[in-house]
Scaffold this active site. Structure first.
Site: not given
Length: 541
Positions: A226, A231, A246, A275, A315, A386, A392
Site C-alpha cells: 500500500k 491514487r 481518486r 498510485e 495495480f 468499499r 487494507k
C-alpha cells in the site's frame, strides 16, 4: 424549488441516525425536483458544488449580510449564480466575486446562509453520501438499486445518475457504460487491524485470527504493497491520455511521466488504476505532501518533473482494447496487467500462507510504505464502493495529546462540543502548540462527557470555539505526520481519530513535538514541496 426545501431536508437528514429515514427524506425531495434542477439539487444534498470550487474561501465569509426573513431563492438561481462565480477570472474578479456573494447572501435566510457558506467551503456534513443518496435516487425514480449503483460507478457522477434515473428511468441507466476517457469511481478498500484478521475475513479461516497458520484449503490471496501516494486512474485512447485522482479531478497536465508510460504500453485503449508517489534516492517514499504538492502544482510540467519526479505503481486494469474487465475476477485482471505493463506493477505476492503475508507486511512497512491491501483473487472490481474483496491493513500510531480548545457541533451534533484542537508540548520552549484537530471516533457518550468536561475547563469562547485550560489528555490514533505551515509546530496529524480520554495522565506527561517528529522522519530528507500541502483531514463538525 426554493433552496429552503433543500436546506430543511438537509437538516432533517443530519438530525436522524436512521439510514432508512435519511433515504426516505431524500427520495421525497428528489421526486418533486424539476427536470432543470435535478443535477444541482443532488449535488447540494451530497454536499458538493455542481462545477467544483468557485473561488470562495473562509475569508470571504467572515462577515455576512443581514439575513432575509423569508425564503425566496430557488435552486435554479443558486445554480446560475455558482456558474457565474466560476466563470469570473482576471483583473477585478475578486471584487466582483465578493459583490456577487454578498448580493445572494443578502437574499438568504439565516438557515440558508449557514447552508450556503458550509457548501461553499466544503464543510457541509449531513450524512447524504452515496450510501444513502443512491438508494434515495432509486426510490424516487422507482428503479432497481443495483442498476443505479452500477450507473454511478461507470459515470463517476451521482448527480448525472440522478438525472438519468429521474428523467429516463431504467432504460437511461442501462445505457450508461464504461467509456474510455470518462473517469470511473474507484473501488475502495475496507480496513482490518491485522493481516491475519484480513485473511480470516477474506477466506473464512477458523480459529484464532492472530494465528499465523496456513489458510484453509490453500486459498490464495493477493497481498499488495500500500503506497502512500496519490491514487491515479489512467485512461488512454490512441494517443490521448487522461489522468484523474481518486476524486476524479483531471491532473493530466501535471503528470507527464504517467502520460509517457501510458503511451508506451502495447495497447490502443486502456483504463488503469494505480498510485503515484515521489520516492527518495534508494526507493523509500517521500512524505505524503511532497507527492501532494507535485500533483497539486500548476507550473511548468517539465520543471516539476525534474524537481520532483513521480513513480507510478499500477495495480488494476478496468478496460483493455475494447474489452471491459470490471466483472472479471482479479486474477484475470492481474494477469492482463502483468502482460501489458510488467515494469510498473505494484510490488505484491500471491500466497496461501498467513505467515508469508505477515512477513511481506513487515517488509513493506520497514521500507517506509503505508501497509498492505489484501485482495481476493476471485472478486470483480466493485467501482465506487468499499468492496469486501479488498482489505487494507496499516500499522496504527497512537499519541497522548492535550486538548487546547473545542468547537461547537453542528447538524446532529448541534448542542454539543465536538471538534477538539490537539496540542503537543514543544520541549524547547515548554509551550503547548497545536498539531491538528478531529471529531472522528467520538461516540454519543463521549460527546456528552466532553461537552460537560470542556464547559468546566472553559476560559473563553466565541461563536465557533471554546478555549479551555490545557489539562485534559486524550489518546489519538493517527496514520502519520506531515509537514504543515498551518500550525506553529510545523507538522500536522494525518487522519486523527479519538480512542479514549486519559484521566490517568497529566498534560505534563503527554507526548511532545519531538515524539511526533520522530514518526514524521528526518525533515532534511523530504525534498522539495514540503509544507505546500496541509493536513489530510482538516476536520470540522
Amino acid at each position: 424549488m426554493v433552496l429552503d426545501d433543500v436546506v430543511q431536508t438537509s437538516q432533517a437528514v443530519a438530525a436522524t441516525r436512521s439510514r432508512t429515514a435519511k433515504v426516505d427524506l431524500l427520495a421525497q425531495l428528489l421526486a418533486r425536483t424539476s427536470r432543470e434542477e435535478v443535477v444541482a439539487t443532488t449535488s447540494f444534498l451530497s454536499g458538493s458544488l455542481p462545477r467544483g470550487r468557485v473561488g470562495v474561501g473562509y475569508r470571504s465569509l467572515r462577515e455576512l449580510p443581514e439575513p432575509a426573513t423569508e425564503p425566496t431563492i430557488t435552486v435554479a438561481e443558486v445554480d446560475r449564480w455558482l456558474a457565474e462565480l466560476a466563470a469570473l477570472e482576471g483583473s477585478g474578479s475578486t471584487a466582483k466575486r465578493r459583490d456577487a456573494l454578498r448580493s445572494l447572501l443578502a437574499r438568504a435566510t439565516a438557515d440558508e446562509q449557514r447552508y450556503l457558506t458550509a457548501l461553499l467551503v466544503g464543510e457541509l456534513r449531513q450524512g447524504a453520501l452515496d450510501g444513502v443518496m443512491l438508494p434515495a435516487v432509486a426510490k424516487a425514480a422507482g428503479v432497481d438499486l443495483d442498476l443505479v449503483r452500477r450507473a454511478a460507478m461507470l459515470s463517476g457522477s451521482t448527480p448525472t445518475v440522478a438525472q438519468a434515473a429521474l428523467l429516463g428511468g431504467a432504460e437511461a441507466l442501462e445505457a450508461i457504460e464504461l467509456e474510455v476517457l470518462r473517469p470511473v469511481q474507484p473501488m475502495l478498500a475496507v480496513s482490518s487491524p491485522t493481516v491475519a484478521e484480513a485473511l480470516t475475513e477474506l477466506v473464512g479461516a477458523q480459529g484464532d485470527p492472530k494465528d499465523a497458520s496456513d489458510l484453509p484449503d490453500r486459498v490464495e490471496v493477493a497481498v499488495e504493497c500500500k503506497i502512500d501516494g496519490i491514487r491515479v486512474q489512467v485512461h488512454r485512447d490512441g494517443d490521448e491520455v487522461v489522468v484523474v485522482t481518486r476524486s476524479l479531478d483531471d491532473i493530466t497536465s501535471r503528470l507527464p511521466e504517467i502520460v509517457d508510460l501510458a503511451r508506451a504500453l502495447p495497447v490502443d485503449r486502456v483504463v488503469l488504476d494505480g498510485e503515484a508517489v515521489a520516492l527518495r534516492p534508494g526507493g523509500r517514499p517521500q512524505p505524503f505532501q511532497v507527492t501532494g504538492a507535485r500533483t497539486g502544482s500548476r507550473g511548468d510540467a517539465a520543471v516539476l518533473r525534474e524537481r520532483t519526479p513521480l513513480t507510478v505503481y499500477l495495480f488494476d486494469v478496468l478496460h483493455l482494447d475494447g474489452r471491459t474487465l470490471l466483472d472479471e475476477p482479479l486474477a484475470v485482471r492481474r494477469a492482463e496487467l502483468q502482460r501489458i505493463a510488467p515494469d510498473a506493477v505494484i510490488p505484491s505476492i500471491t500466497t496461501a500462507s498467513a505467515q508469508e503475508a505477515q512477513e511481506f507486511f513487515d517488509g513493506v512497512v520497514a521500507d517506509g510504505h503505508e501497509g498492505v491491501v489484501v485482495k481476493a483473487l476471485d472478486r470483480p472490481y466493485a467501482a465506487g464502493r468499499r468492496g469486501a474483496g479488498w482489505i487494507k491493513v496499516k500499522p496504527r500510531h497512537t499519541f497522548d495529546l492535550v486538548v487546547l480548545a473545542v468547537e461547537h457541533g453542528s447538524g446532529r451534533r448541534r448542542g454539543t462540543l465536538s471538534n477538539i484542537h490537539l496540542g503537543a508540548r514543544d520541549p524547547r520552549t515548554g509551550e503547548l502548540v497545536m498539531v491538528g484537530k478531529t471529531f472522528k471516533g467520538m461516540t454519543d457518550e463521549m460527546l456528552a462527557w466532553q461537552t460537560k468536561r470542556f464547559t468546566e475547563l472553559e476560559t473563553a469562547r466565541d461563536d465557533w470555539t471554546v478555549q479551555v485550560r490545557p489539562e485534559q489528555v486524550v489518546e489519538i490514533a493517527i496514520d502519520g505526520v506531515q509537514t504543515s505551515s498551518r500550525y506553529p509546530g510545523g507538522i500536522a496529524l494525518r487522519f486523527a481519530r479519538v480512542l479514549r480520554y486519559r484521566d490517568d495522565k497529566t498534560a505534563a506527561e503527554a507526548d511532545t513535538l519531538d515524539d511526533l517528529r520522530r514518526l514524521h522522519g528526518d525533515p532534511a530528507d523530504e525534498g522539495t514541496g514540503a509544507g505546500a500541502a496541509e493536513e489530510a483531514n482538516p476536520a470540522a463538525p
